[in-house]
Design a protein around this motif. Structure first.
Motif, PDB file in Angstrom:
ATOM      1  N   ARG A 130      26.786  42.233  51.540  1.00  0.00           N
ATOM      2  CA  ARG A 130      27.582  43.278  52.196  1.00  0.00           C
ATOM      3  C   ARG A 130      26.667  44.487  52.392  1.00  0.00           C
ATOM      4  NH1 ARG A 130      32.808  44.979  48.914  1.00  0.00           N
ATOM      5  NH2 ARG A 130      33.491  42.907  49.543  1.00  0.00           N
ATOM      6  N   ARG A 137      24.236  44.846  49.091  1.00  0.00           N
ATOM      7  CA  ARG A 137      24.571  44.354  47.740  1.00  0.00           C
ATOM      8  C   ARG A 137      25.210  42.985  47.939  1.00  0.00           C
ATOM      9  NH1 ARG A 137      27.600  48.040  50.923  1.00  0.00           N
ATOM     10  NH2 ARG A 137      29.735  48.208  50.185  1.00  0.00           N
ATOM     11  N   THR A 156      36.572  41.351  41.316  1.00  0.00           N
ATOM     12  CA  THR A 156      35.357  40.996  42.044  1.00  0.00           C
ATOM     13  C   THR A 156      34.129  41.375  41.230  1.00  0.00           C
ATOM     14  OG1 THR A 156      34.354  41.078  44.241  1.00  0.00           O
ATOM     15  CG2 THR A 156      35.094  43.154  43.339  1.00  0.00           C
ATOM     16  N   VAL A 158      29.932  42.503  41.681  1.00  0.00           N
ATOM     17  CA  VAL A 158      28.972  43.030  42.660  1.00  0.00           C
ATOM     18  C   VAL A 158      27.593  43.134  41.994  1.00  0.00           C
ATOM     19  CG1 VAL A 158      28.391  44.948  44.185  1.00  0.00           C
ATOM     20  CG2 VAL A 158      30.793  44.293  43.866  1.00  0.00           C
ATOM     21  N   SER A 166      25.813  50.913  46.099  1.00  0.00           N
ATOM     22  CA  SER A 166      26.967  50.053  46.369  1.00  0.00           C
ATOM     23  C   SER A 166      28.246  50.853  46.176  1.00  0.00           C
ATOM     24  CB  SER A 166      26.942  48.801  45.480  1.00  0.00           C
ATOM     25  OG  SER A 166      27.073  49.142  44.126  1.00  0.00           O
ATOM     26  N   SER A 167      29.369  50.219  46.474  1.00  0.00           N
ATOM     27  CA  SER A 167      30.650  50.946  46.583  1.00  0.00           C
ATOM     28  C   SER A 167      30.411  52.190  47.453  1.00  0.00           C
ATOM     29  CB  SER A 167      31.195  51.346  45.214  1.00  0.00           C
ATOM     30  OG  SER A 167      31.517  50.214  44.446  1.00  0.00           O
ATOM     31  N   HIS A 171      34.371  55.560  49.072  1.00  0.00           N
ATOM     32  CA  HIS A 171      35.728  55.263  49.558  1.00  0.00           C
ATOM     33  C   HIS A 171      36.728  55.462  48.416  1.00  0.00           C
ATOM     34  CE1 HIS A 171      34.537  51.435  47.669  1.00  0.00           C
ATOM     35  NE2 HIS A 171      35.833  51.323  47.387  1.00  0.00           N
ATOM     36  N   TYR A 188      35.166  49.587  36.205  1.00  0.00           N
ATOM     37  CA  TYR A 188      33.820  49.056  36.455  1.00  0.00           C
ATOM     38  C   TYR A 188      33.207  48.705  35.107  1.00  0.00           C
ATOM     39  CZ  TYR A 188      33.275  50.523  41.361  1.00  0.00           C
ATOM     40  OH  TYR A 188      33.388  50.659  42.722  1.00  0.00           O
ATOM     41  N   HIS A 229      34.047  56.522  44.479  1.00  0.00           N
ATOM     42  CA  HIS A 229      33.403  56.016  43.258  1.00  0.00           C
ATOM     43  C   HIS A 229      32.111  55.250  43.567  1.00  0.00           C
ATOM     44  CE1 HIS A 229      36.937  53.735  44.650  1.00  0.00           C
ATOM     45  NE2 HIS A 229      36.177  52.664  44.522  1.00  0.00           N
ATOM     46  N   TYR A 241      28.207  44.900  38.353  1.00  0.00           N
ATOM     47  CA  TYR A 241      29.485  45.354  37.785  1.00  0.00           C
ATOM     48  C   TYR A 241      30.591  44.371  38.130  1.00  0.00           C
ATOM     49  CZ  TYR A 241      29.687  47.958  42.312  1.00  0.00           C
ATOM     50  OH  TYR A 241      29.629  48.342  43.629  1.00  0.00           O
ATOM     51  N   ASN A 243      34.595  44.459  38.763  1.00  0.00           N
ATOM     52  CA  ASN A 243      35.712  45.360  39.091  1.00  0.00           C
ATOM     53  C   ASN A 243      37.054  44.692  38.829  1.00  0.00           C
ATOM     54  OD1 ASN A 243      33.996  46.433  42.055  1.00  0.00           O
ATOM     55  ND2 ASN A 243      34.282  47.612  40.190  1.00  0.00           N
ATOM     56  N   MET A 245      41.032  45.714  39.736  1.00  0.00           N
ATOM     57  CA  MET A 245      41.903  46.672  40.436  1.00  0.00           C
ATOM     58  C   MET A 245      43.345  46.175  40.389  1.00  0.00           C
ATOM     59  SD  MET A 245      39.842  47.760  43.895  1.00  0.00           S
ATOM     60  CE  MET A 245      39.324  46.133  44.409  1.00  0.00           C
ATOM     61  N   TRP A 252      44.148  45.610  49.197  1.00  0.00           N
ATOM     62  CA  TRP A 252      43.017  46.538  49.051  1.00  0.00           C
ATOM     63  C   TRP A 252      42.813  47.246  50.389  1.00  0.00           C
ATOM     64  CZ3 TRP A 252      37.284  45.177  49.841  1.00  0.00           C
ATOM     65  CH2 TRP A 252      36.471  46.237  49.433  1.00  0.00           C
TER      66      TRP A 252
HETATM   67  O1  LIG Z   1      31.517  47.244  48.362  1.00  0.00           O
HETATM   68  C1  LIG Z   1      31.126  47.317  47.191  1.00  0.00           C
HETATM   69  O2  LIG Z   1      29.984  47.601  46.925  1.00  0.00           O
HETATM   70  C2  LIG Z   1      32.085  47.054  46.041  1.00  0.00           C
HETATM   71  C3  LIG Z   1      33.314  47.890  46.133  1.00  0.00           C
HETATM   72  O3  LIG Z   1      34.054  47.537  47.251  1.00  0.00           O
HETATM   73  C4  LIG Z   1      34.157  47.814  44.885  1.00  0.00           C
HETATM   74  O4  LIG Z   1      34.645  46.530  44.680  1.00  0.00           O
HETATM   75  C5  LIG Z   1      35.255  48.812  45.034  1.00  0.00           C
HETATM   76  O5  LIG Z   1      35.007  49.966  44.941  1.00  0.00           O
HETATM   77  C6  LIG Z   1      36.592  48.365  45.375  1.00  0.00           C
HETATM   78  O6  LIG Z   1      37.369  49.454  45.777  1.00  0.00           O
END
Ligand SMILES: O=C(O)C[C@@H](O)[C@H](O)C(=O)CO
Length: 268
Positions: A130, A137, A156, A158, A166-167, A171, A188, A229, A241, A243, A245, A252
């Motif tokens: 991604r 990542r 998930t 990562v 990353s992340s 957002h 995390y 984050h 990490y 995650n 949620m 999501w």
């Molecule tokens: O995209 C990433 O690097 C991971 C994030 O999407 C992470 O899983 C997250 O912040 C989910 O809201």
């Protein structure tokens, strides 16, 4: 605001126990066991559903009245192979006996009995890149939206290469306003390679009322009750990490920080 950075309480046994009560929120729980061969971890799920993630190492697992045999294949998390995972519904119990040194994550959220116990990996989990450039990542989606295997859990993994972010772009998912955004609490669980390294995670709201930048070390957990984050991995140190949620609905939907959304637009 509870402390967002949680260090492990030891190196063996139950080393993290994040609950809605001690996190000051309503949905997500996270427990981490570090086990030696012969060590036992066992819990009743109660009102929560759980996803057991064999982060590394092997264990024999019994859950929901079934014997799932020996689970786990990845002996070091940074092998990046898909993890062995098991979904266990609410109102059940599980027991794991380590057969090798084993790191076992227990991801928790409210359960409503809508899904049976089942294996979630390694089949069906594929390491997926991604992002672009130093924002690239690699993601192992264990139980994200689109995989209807849980009542409320989204889980998930990562892997962030050394020197990457990353992340990111930043957002947030902290308003219950589907389909624009969903309210999702998030944990995390961090690992670094080599293990003495550190990573950076910032948790912040756009109004600045919350703005914490944390140095995260191997086995630390960061709580994200709201806000953006993003994470950064320094040169020389690869970051992993896990995650967890959950919120009122299992979707999501997030919004990028308007200041940094141009990066997402450029990279689209
Ligand atoms: O995209 C990433 O690097 C991971 C994030 O999407 C992470 O899983 C997250 O912040 C989910 O809201």
């Amino acid at each position: 605001m509870p402390d967002l950075l949680r260090h492990p309480t030891g190196t063996r046994g139950k080393v993290h126990e994040i609950t809605p009560a001690n996190a000051g929120w309503g949905y997500v729980g996270f427990t981490l066991y570090r086990l030696e061969p012969g060590d036992v971890a066992e819990e009743a799920t109660g009102e929560t559903e759980v996803i057991l993630v064999l982060v590394e190492g092997k264990a024999t697992v019994q859950a929901a009245g079934q014997d799932w045999g020996e689970m786990g294949a990845r002996m070091d998390v940074f092998e990046k192979t898909p993890p062995h995972c098991l979904y266990v519904p609410n109102g059940q119990s599980w027991r794991a006996v380590a057969t090798t040194p084993c790191t076992l994550a227990v991801c928790k959220a409210p359960g409503r009995g809508g899904h049976p116990a089942r294996r979630l990996g390694p089949e069906g989990i594929e390491l997926t890149p991604r992002g672009k450039g130093t924002n690239t990542r690699h993601v192992n989606n264990i139980a994200m939206e689109g995989r209807e295997v849980a009542d409320s859990l989204l889980v998930t993994e990562v892997f962030t290469p050394a020197g990457h972010w990353s992340s990111y772009p930043s957002h947030r998912h902290d308003e219950d306003d589907f389909p624009r955004m969903t309210y999702l609490e998030e944990t995390y669980y961090h690992r670094l390679n080599p293990a003495q390294g550190f990573g950076i995670q910032r948790v912040y709201t756009e109004d600045g009322a919350l703005d914490q930048t944390m140095a995260v070390k191997n086995h630390d957990v960061v709580l994200v009750p709201k806000g953006h984050h993003p994470c950064g991995a320094p040169y020389g140190y690869e970051m992993y990490y896990l995650n967890v949620m959950a919120g009122p609905i299992r979707k999501w939907r997030f919004q990028n920080d308007p200041d940094h959304d141009w990066i997402a637009q450029r990279d689209a």
